[in-house]
Scaffold this active site. Structure first.
Site, PDB file in Angstrom:
ATOM      1  N   GLU A 156       0.800  -1.241   0.000  1.00 25.51           N
ATOM      2  CA  GLU A 156       0.000   0.000   0.000  1.00 25.51           C
ATOM      3  C   GLU A 156       0.823   1.278   0.000  1.00 25.51           C
ATOM      4  OE1 GLU A 156      -2.762  -0.513   3.254  1.00 25.51           O
ATOM      5  OE2 GLU A 156      -3.708  -2.243   2.312  1.00 25.51           O
ATOM      6  N   GLU A 261      -5.794 -10.886  -1.809  1.00 20.94           N
ATOM      7  CA  GLU A 261      -6.629 -10.774  -0.597  1.00 20.94           C
ATOM      8  C   GLU A 261      -8.105 -10.787  -0.983  1.00 20.94           C
ATOM      9  OE1 GLU A 261      -5.330  -7.536   1.924  1.00 20.94           O
ATOM     10  OE2 GLU A 261      -3.226  -7.892   1.455  1.00 20.94           O
TER      11      GLU A 261
HETATM   12  C1  XIL Z   1      -6.337  -7.055   8.045  1.00 21.85           C
HETATM   13  C2  XIL Z   1      -6.624  -8.288   8.909  1.00 21.85           C
HETATM   14  O1  XIL Z   1      -7.467  -9.152   8.195  1.00 21.85           O
HETATM   15  C3  XIL Z   1      -7.260  -7.879  10.216  1.00 21.85           C
HETATM   16  O2  XIL Z   1      -7.368  -9.001  11.080  1.00 21.85           O
HETATM   17  C4  XIL Z   1      -6.434  -6.779  10.895  1.00 21.85           C
HETATM   18  O3  XIL Z   1      -7.120  -6.338  12.045  1.00 21.85           O
HETATM   19  C5  XIL Z   1      -6.207  -5.612   9.954  1.00 21.85           C
HETATM   20  O4  XIL Z   1      -5.608  -6.092   8.763  1.00 21.85           O
HETATM   21  N1  XIL Z   1      -4.973  -5.098   3.531  1.00 21.85           N
HETATM   22  C6  XIL Z   1      -3.951  -5.886   3.964  1.00 21.85           C
HETATM   23  C7  XIL Z   1      -4.189  -6.847   5.072  1.00 21.85           C
HETATM   24  O5  XIL Z   1      -2.881  -5.885   3.344  1.00 21.85           O
HETATM   25  O6  XIL Z   1      -3.035  -7.065   5.841  1.00 21.85           O
HETATM   26  C8  XIL Z   1      -5.328  -6.403   5.960  1.00 21.85           C
HETATM   27  O7  XIL Z   1      -5.586  -7.440   6.922  1.00 21.85           O
HETATM   28  C9  XIL Z   1      -6.551  -6.091   5.131  1.00 21.85           C
HETATM   29  C10 XIL Z   1      -6.276  -4.987   4.149  1.00 21.85           C
END
Ligand code: XIL
Length: 372
Positions: A156, A261
């Site tokens: 990001e 994701e």
């Molecule tokens: C999220 C997790 O799923 C949660 O458990 C945590 O509280 C916050 O992070 N983008 C990403 C991930 O790259 O690491 C994030 O994961 C979701 C958004």
């Protein structure tokens, strides 16, 4: 006996005409196309979530750590690393012969606060931050050298308008923190694949910024294997045509792509239209109107949701020659981060398995297709 024979024949015919879709697993369905991954949490890597684990082992051939490798957890203090959960995660993957992915080395979010300040609380210099990035990356990547297939090295870094995020990394080091992080990771494990990962990758300005960044990285001779498109989607975003254009643009620039994701938020969008994102710092106050389906999705919404999921998998299949992996962000709905983000306490339905741990019918089409 005479009465049973026609029934037996009918049974045989039915079996031949309609292969049982649920007998195939997800990883078998996409075998030869791309790895089928999921993010797993510490209950799963430690064996406490027995049912979850049975699904993970059966349906997936790749895992990524949902949280336990993030800076604030794995490196909470300058001289202290927390290896326990990360070690378990890697051991889980090895035990089950999975492709293990590391997430994530450099990210403004869930980063330990000490990273950017000295003992007096003053912001550190670029030289100090550079050294800290190097130590952090080389310690972690070095520990799992040869065991982790690839790393989300920087997560990001770019905003949706295509400008650099004004994170402490950027404010202190400028855009040089990205090539620096890639170089450190490569030095620590020359065989590991390296990725840049981000959300909202369908947005044209962000796409262009990543194409330019990939070109810069390539011109410096640094290793970069793939762009990770997070693919946190909703019912009306992203625009799939723009998503496809981004895939084409990254592939055209000479790197592979992966959905890293994937989940599809089934609930009303709390963001202003066009401003959807996956920035974890968002936190909207609970509002009943935004949680309309506590007892299950209405058929019309379920059908629309299926269409969104299939649009993403169809894209991955269409470009499978350049798609290394599709990873979903969790296994079953109950455990998804989207029940609590960006609004706490909603009942969401974003994943491929439901709250009863059943694979959703949305995937039947792929399971059946691969059976032919
Ligand atoms: C999220 C997790 O799923 C949660 O458990 C945590 O509280 C916050 O992070 N983008 C990403 C991930 O790259 O690491 C994030 O994961 C979701 C958004």
């Amino acid at each position: 006996m005479r009465n049973i024979l026609p029934l037996l024949a009918l049974g045989l015919l039915t079996a031949c005409a309609a292969p049982e879709p649920q007998t195939k697993t997800l990883r078998e369905a996409f075998d030869g196309q791309f790895l089928m991954g999921c993010a797993i949490n510490v209950d799963q890597s430690s064996g406490r979530d027995v049912v979850g684990d049975s699904l993970i082992v059966r349906h997936f051939n790749s895992i990524v750590a949902e949280n336990c490798m993030k800076c604030e957890l794995i490196h909470p203090e300058p001289d202290r690393y927390n290896w326990e959960d990360a070690d378990r995660f890697v051991e889980f993957g090895e035990k089950h012969g999975m492709t293990i992915i590391g997430h994530c080395l450099i990210w403004h979010s869930q980063c330990a606060p000490w990273f950017f300040v000295d003992e007096k609380g003053d912001t550190v210099s670029a030289e100090v931050l550079q050294q800290r990035i190097k130590d952090h990356i080389q310690t972690i990547v070095g520990r799992y050298k040869g065991r982790i297939r690839g790393w989300d090295v920087v997560n990001e870094a770019i905003l949706d308008d295509g400008t650099y995020r004004q994170s402490p990394f950027y404010r202190i080091m400028g855009d040089s923190f990205i090539p620096w992080a890639l170089a450190c990771a490569h030095e620590a494990d020359p065989d590991a694949e390296l990725y840049l990962n981000d959300y909202s990758m369908a947005k044209p300005a962000k796409r262009q910024a990543y194409v330019d960044l990939v070109a810069t990285v390539q011109a410096s001779g640094l290793r970069l294997d793939a762009i990770g498109m997070q693919a946190h989607a909703g019912m009306d975003y992203p625009d799939m045509t723009e998503m496809e254009r981004s895939m084409q643009a990254f592939i055209g620039q000479g790197v592979d792509v992966q959905f890293t994701e994937l989940d599809v938020n089934a609930l009303p969008n709390v963001f202003a239209a066009g401003n959807e994102n996956a920035a974890v710092e968002n936190n909207f106050e609970y509002n009943q109107r935004m949680n309309p389906y506590p007892d299950g999705l209405p058929d019309s919404v379920q059908t629309a949701w299926n269409g969104r999921v299939q649009a993403l998998f169809d894209l991955a299949l269409k470009y499978s020659a350049h798609v290394r992996r599709v990873t979903v962000w969790g296994v079953y709905d109950q455990q998804s981060w989207l029940n609590d983000w960006p609004m706490h306490g909603r009942t969401n339905y974003p994943l491929l398995f439901d709250r009863q741990y059943r694979l959703k019918p949305v995937m039947d089409k792929y399971l059946t297709a691969s059976a032919q």
